[in-house]
Scaffold this motif. Sequence first.
Motif, PDB file in Angstrom:
ATOM      1  N   UNK A 132      -6.794  -6.233   6.016  1.00 29.70           N
ATOM      2  CA  UNK A 132      -6.604  -4.417   6.593  1.00 29.70           C
ATOM      3  C   UNK A 132      -5.586  -4.417   5.173  1.00 29.70           C
ATOM      4  N   UNK A 133      -5.301  -2.964   5.540  1.00 29.37           N
ATOM      5  CA  UNK A 133      -5.280  -2.870   4.172  1.00 29.37           C
ATOM      6  C   UNK A 133      -3.782  -1.528   4.929  1.00 29.37           C
ATOM      7  N   UNK A 134      -2.990  -2.147   4.551  1.00 24.37           N
ATOM      8  CA  UNK A 134      -1.316  -1.365   5.662  1.00 24.37           C
ATOM      9  C   UNK A 134      -0.053  -0.764   5.291  1.00 24.37           C
ATOM     10  N   UNK A 135       0.335  -1.614   3.821  1.00 26.86           N
ATOM     11  CA  UNK A 135       1.146  -0.782   3.314  1.00 26.86           C
ATOM     12  C   UNK A 135       1.674  -0.053   2.300  1.00 26.86           C
ATOM     13  N   UNK A 136       1.560   1.291   2.395  1.00 24.84           N
ATOM     14  CA  UNK A 136       1.922   2.144   1.200  1.00 24.84           C
ATOM     15  C   UNK A 136       3.255   1.854   0.064  1.00 24.84           C
ATOM     16  N   UNK A 137       1.653   2.406  -0.782  1.00 28.07           N
ATOM     17  CA  UNK A 137       3.596   2.369  -1.952  1.00 28.07           C
ATOM     18  C   UNK A 137       4.641   3.161  -1.343  1.00 28.07           C
ATOM     19  N   UNK A 138       4.531   3.631  -1.085  1.00 26.42           N
ATOM     20  CA  UNK A 138       5.682   5.254  -0.017  1.00 26.42           C
ATOM     21  C   UNK A 138       6.753   5.378  -1.495  1.00 26.42           C
ATOM     22  N   UNK A 139       7.102   5.384  -2.365  1.00 26.43           N
ATOM     23  CA  UNK A 139       7.663   6.719  -3.273  1.00 26.43           C
ATOM     24  C   UNK A 139       8.898   6.161  -2.984  1.00 26.43           C
ATOM     25  N   UNK A 140      10.094   7.528  -1.970  1.00 30.54           N
ATOM     26  CA  UNK A 140      11.445   7.488  -1.832  1.00 30.54           C
ATOM     27  C   UNK A 140      10.919   7.221   0.043  1.00 30.54           C
ATOM     28  N   UNK A 141      11.676   6.293   0.116  1.00 34.14           N
ATOM     29  CA  UNK A 141      11.324   6.139   1.751  1.00 34.14           C
ATOM     30  C   UNK A 141      12.354   6.406   2.713  1.00 34.14           C
ATOM     31  N   UNK A 142      12.928   7.372   2.153  1.00 37.87           N
ATOM     32  CA  UNK A 142      14.464   8.067   2.474  1.00 37.87           C
ATOM     33  C   UNK A 142      13.083   9.557   3.469  1.00 37.87           C
ATOM     34  N   UNK A 143      11.685   9.320   3.668  1.00 34.75           N
ATOM     35  CA  UNK A 143      10.721  11.429   3.246  1.00 34.75           C
ATOM     36  C   UNK A 143       9.746  10.306   4.048  1.00 34.75           C
ATOM     37  N   UNK A 144       8.454  11.170   4.417  1.00 33.08           N
ATOM     38  CA  UNK A 144       8.213  10.922   5.153  1.00 33.08           C
ATOM     39  C   UNK A 144       6.696  11.269   4.197  1.00 33.08           C
ATOM     40  N   UNK A 145       5.529  10.929   5.026  1.00 33.12           N
ATOM     41  CA  UNK A 145       4.556  11.044   3.970  1.00 33.12           C
ATOM     42  C   UNK A 145       3.997  12.692   3.152  1.00 33.12           C
ATOM     43  N   UNK A 185       2.122   5.124  -8.251  1.00 31.46           N
ATOM     44  CA  UNK A 185       2.721   5.200  -7.553  1.00 31.46           C
ATOM     45  C   UNK A 185       3.302   3.281  -7.134  1.00 31.46           C
ATOM     46  N   UNK A 186       3.587   3.223  -8.911  1.00 34.11           N
ATOM     47  CA  UNK A 186       5.482   2.157  -8.661  1.00 34.11           C
ATOM     48  C   UNK A 186       6.007   3.372  -8.476  1.00 34.11           C
ATOM     49  N   UNK A 187       6.601   4.455  -8.584  1.00 30.59           N
ATOM     50  CA  UNK A 187       7.655   5.078  -8.218  1.00 30.59           C
ATOM     51  C   UNK A 187       8.052   5.075  -6.852  1.00 30.59           C
TER      52      UNK A 187
END
Lengths: 340, 340, 340, 340
Positions: free
Chosen positions: B10-23, C273-275
Amino acid sequence: MQTNDLTGNAGVTDVKGDRSLSPHQQEDKDLYLRVIDKNREGIFVRGAKAHQTGSLSSHEIIVLPTRALRQEDEDYAVAFAIPADTKGLIHIVGRSSLDTRELEGTDCGNIRYSKYCPTLIFDDVFVPWERVFMCGEVEFAGEIVGRFSAFHRQSHGGCKAGKIDAMTGAAQIVAEYNGTSKVSHIREKIIDMIHRAETLYGCSLAASYEGKKEPSGTYFIDPVLANASKIHEGKEMAEVGRLLVDVAGGFVADLPSDRDLKNPDIGPLLQKYLKGAGDVPTMNRVKMFRLIEKMVLESADTISDIHGGGSAAAHRVTISRESDMDYKKRCAMRLAGIEG
Amino acid sequence: MQTNDLTGNAGVTDVKGDRSLSPHQQEDKDLYLRVIDKNREGIFVRGAKAHQTGSLSSHEIIVLPTRALRQEDEDYAVAFAIPADTKGLIHIVGRSSLDTRELEGTDCGNIRYSKYCPTLIFDDVFVPWERVFMCGEVEFAGEIVGRFSAFHRQSHGGCKAGKIDAMTGAAQIVAEYNGTSKVSHIREKIIDMIHRAETLYGCSLAASYEGKKEPSGTYFIDPVLANASKIHEGKEMAEVGRLLVDVAGGFVADLPSDRDLKNPDIGPLLQKYLKGAGDVPTMNRVKMFRLIEKMVLESADTISDIHGGGSAAAHRVTISRESDMDYKKRCAMRLAGIEG
Amino acid sequence: MQTNDLTGNAGVTDVKGDRSLSPHQQEDKDLYLRVIDKNREGIFVRGAKAHQTGSLSSHEIIVLPTRALRQEDEDYAVAFAIPADTKGLIHIVGRSSLDTRELEGTDCGNIRYSKYCPTLIFDDVFVPWERVFMCGEVEFAGEIVGRFSAFHRQSHGGCKAGKIDAMTGAAQIVAEYNGTSKVSHIREKIIDMIHRAETLYGCSLAASYEGKKEPSGTYFIDPVLANASKIHEGKEMAEVGRLLVDVAGGFVADLPSDRDLKNPDIGPLLQKYLKGAGDVPTMNRVKMFRLIEKMVLESADTISDIHGGGSAAAHRVTISRESDMDYKKRCAMRLAGIEG
Amino acid sequence: MQTNDLTGNAGVTDVKGDRSLSPHQQEDKDLYLRVIDKNREGIFVRGAKAHQTGSLSSHEIIVLPTRALRQEDEDYAVAFAIPADTKGLIHIVGRSSLDTRELEGTDCGNIRYSKYCPTLIFDDVFVPWERVFMCGEVEFAGEIVGRFSAFHRQSHGGCKAGKIDAMTGAAQIVAEYNGTSKVSHIREKIIDMIHRAETLYGCSLAASYEGKKEPSGTYFIDPVLANASKIHEGKEMAEVGRLLVDVAGGFVADLPSDRDLKNPDIGPLLQKYLKGAGDVPTMNRVKMFRLIEKMVLESADTISDIHGGGSAAAHRVTISRESDMDYKKRCAMRLAGIEG
């Protein structure tokens, strides 16, 4: 919150004298309850059982040995049931930390939440044979107390999970009264309280669900899970109380008396200065602080968290003894590639 | 100990970049996996999913959103399943702390206990419509990830309880090899390990037993108990590892290599000096230390204790949101004698 | 972070064989280092000392007994100093969890932060008399190891407080790279880390400040405070590591290799993607994850948190033995109104 | 154990009303103490300060603001000293958990160990100008409370370390009375108590030793170490109490009253059954249980562990604000090989 029911109180804990000695080694042989005489009709017992939650509101007192016994302790292998008002049976209600509040009729906070644990003295009490369950069978003393304790430890988890529910509700309400319910550290502390309730509840539930049918047809709970729950209770209830005080603030310590709150001179000033957030009546805030005081500082209940159903050391020994260590060792051997 | 099965990852976790921002606020829109194009046959997706336990040994990769979404994030509301060897899907196995041991063929300790968690890059991957489960339905993103997470957190408890069983077995065996298995503080530490296994196991079991039937006929576990179990995992697995090292001793840190143990000059000296208690072969002791090293210091597995199924903050929020606070407040109000 | 200096390594920990037996009771008499012969010029010693931090970068190896001894253990009461390259002295560098990273020249994260703890084998080593400090004086063995350990435990507190400082800095930086540095639970975890650093630092500082002048003119630290600091180290460093992983996220477990990051095909995708947040170069984020991996998962250092300077059980016994219990009892007696 | 001295009580904590609002935002402007009028001779103040330890045994009441203030809160920036019996200053002693024991003259256990924390109401109190230290200087309110709090938190550590000493003595004595002082888990719990005393003591001592000379010539303690000590107090005093109850046993909860012990009918039976090990008089055992009851269940003192000197959240914020995070970040950057 009373853990006894109305029909039976289980008297297990002897006063024990010098705990480094077994029953028959005590200088005073009566420091563990024992059979002092027998006749055709029944037996006579002497001794004392401490911390008998709710003995005065029980119809029957059910007595068990407090520990495993050896042959020399034969007189101490005794179990029976007698009515709570049997001749020679003396109930002595000790002091608990907030006991006189209720007598004074002020500053109680509540009258629905209370607990008393008398010391019972068996001053040469007669028990007819039809009410004697064990008399001299030392080889079963350990098992009977182990069985009783396991059930007690399991049910404590459910009981205290419910107490934490009420404590959590009190924390949430007092935070709302204080105007702090949205502060992040307050919210985290409330989550910490819930987490502990669920831990006790989860382990106790699992202990029941994993119960196994006995040859007699009754079910016996899983003793490892039951004791795992009780170990958390013995440590975490104190932490839950601490969290509740942290959330509530210093008035748990030193809230002015109802008499001062109703005093014609001082009362209006206190009503003014004890006011919290919004339009909550000051007296509701006062009542909530009184409840929290009782939940956190009432001795009988807080100390049963630690010693009810035996102390932590007993729960740990049980966990160790009842776990399947051979299975665990085989898991490790197989993974390590060592031939068993 | 692998938590994936052979048919689906199950692939859930995105790499997410800046986590203070939404996608949709990210500078690079691909830092959460998204739909970049659609046609009659299917959709094209781009992005990356991190920490995909066992992706290379799964037949299917099942992709879900990683969080609740708002309307602006429509392209990110996508769920589907594709074979693990689909064109454009790149599995990159990262470094874990003990990875080269197995490649070297020495100092492994065991080959039965291991874990890898690749980063999956979806380099414009095509997914046919019949394999698309969600495409744009932002209002269900939170629920789908919440449902998945709850199951994941519940099953982790059972999984890691089993890992602690094996760690406890290793602790007991290495104590016997060291000649310390009867020392009281060693015994207490082993009990501390068992207690943690039972806590995880109890809460996870209870979460299953308390499962409720859904309208569809499937069962959904109790999410509060499941998350209560996972909070313990995230904190207590590290403590279990610490206890195991405490019991085992310093050779978990710096045990000489198998190559030295087999070296004709140094080997016999090492065999002599690494000897433990009784007639246990030195190499068994070495194998047990290697297993413990892996259990405690292998990065993929120890870090999944903390972050697998989401991090502690997520579990805590879930506990708070899913608990019945109104009930708890009513309990406190009633006890305090406050009219609701 | 190396705890040894460049001039001396203190060799204390014998390999110990069966730890339930004293030195002279071991089947193989060499499992504690001992004097096997003497002549006019000096003594010959045989045995092994484990976990010798930095022995290869020390000029001198200073050897002490590892425990209190009795008369029968006379041969084991030996203390001396010899150059690290003395004939017959064999340094065997064991495997640590991330050792080959540095050999490979990739994925090191850093080359400034590392630790090795060889096993030293004394294969019949000659020590001239002018370098022998103790030879047979069993009555002083306990004291010499006690003195050394107290200093070691005190200095560990300062050392590891500094390590936590660097770990805290890494937590703060990685949170900024992730865009989470303002999230409340992240901030709380960083405070938890600082609190532990200050606890170690405070107890170690106080142990020094409270040092008492000895008859010889040197100062001896307060052993209770020194051991209090070390008990925290043995428990809390693991918690600090856990908190750091919690803050940093899953890439501590499975970050792609530098080789993949530089690969012409895969590298650019990984760089994308690791940014993290803002304009931080991806490689800085990679370096910070590699440092965290080393801080948390490098075996020699993390395990010295637990076993360096003796294990927790030894620190606890020392605290108990060195505390003034009579004073504490008098305090309680006076308050309770009991005549002493 | 009184933390005030005989010459001055520091009144800081306002009653605060709705804590989500600043002083001037409260519906009732008096919920933080404020200046309501001024004339040539002095100022008039109105408000209330809660939890004023020992106010009735102090010569002077020294009043400070309770928090940092903004321009709108100018009336609340007031500091002064007045005699404890100034007109209009009302001391209201609240209920503490064991307060009536001393009035009843029985079951006190001790009369040397007690604490009261009145609510002080300033019912339009006049303060002459020569006794006013601050009046309107909002920009210094945060600093004055910060300075005071830091000293308070530092001295608490020393104070409560002393309390733990007495609690440890009580634990040791009651274990001897119970015949359990040689049981390993009892010994370990006593070590756990000592460890906590030394932690508080060490951090507080270090905070003093690291004090820096101020321009005025006075010294100011290290605020990070002072707050580190207080965080331990807020969490660990409750644990010390729990350990003491665990060691002592259930009679902390429900010990029979002195009146029953002296009753001609029941007294001799109680004297018999409350007998402990050896020839210790039963009444000594009773007195020790009463002391423990007071140490663990007396509300004013146990709650000052948590809220004295501000609550844990305040200590944590101070640690965070006063720590040198830039230094910590530079440590990590240098180790990771990142150019700053």
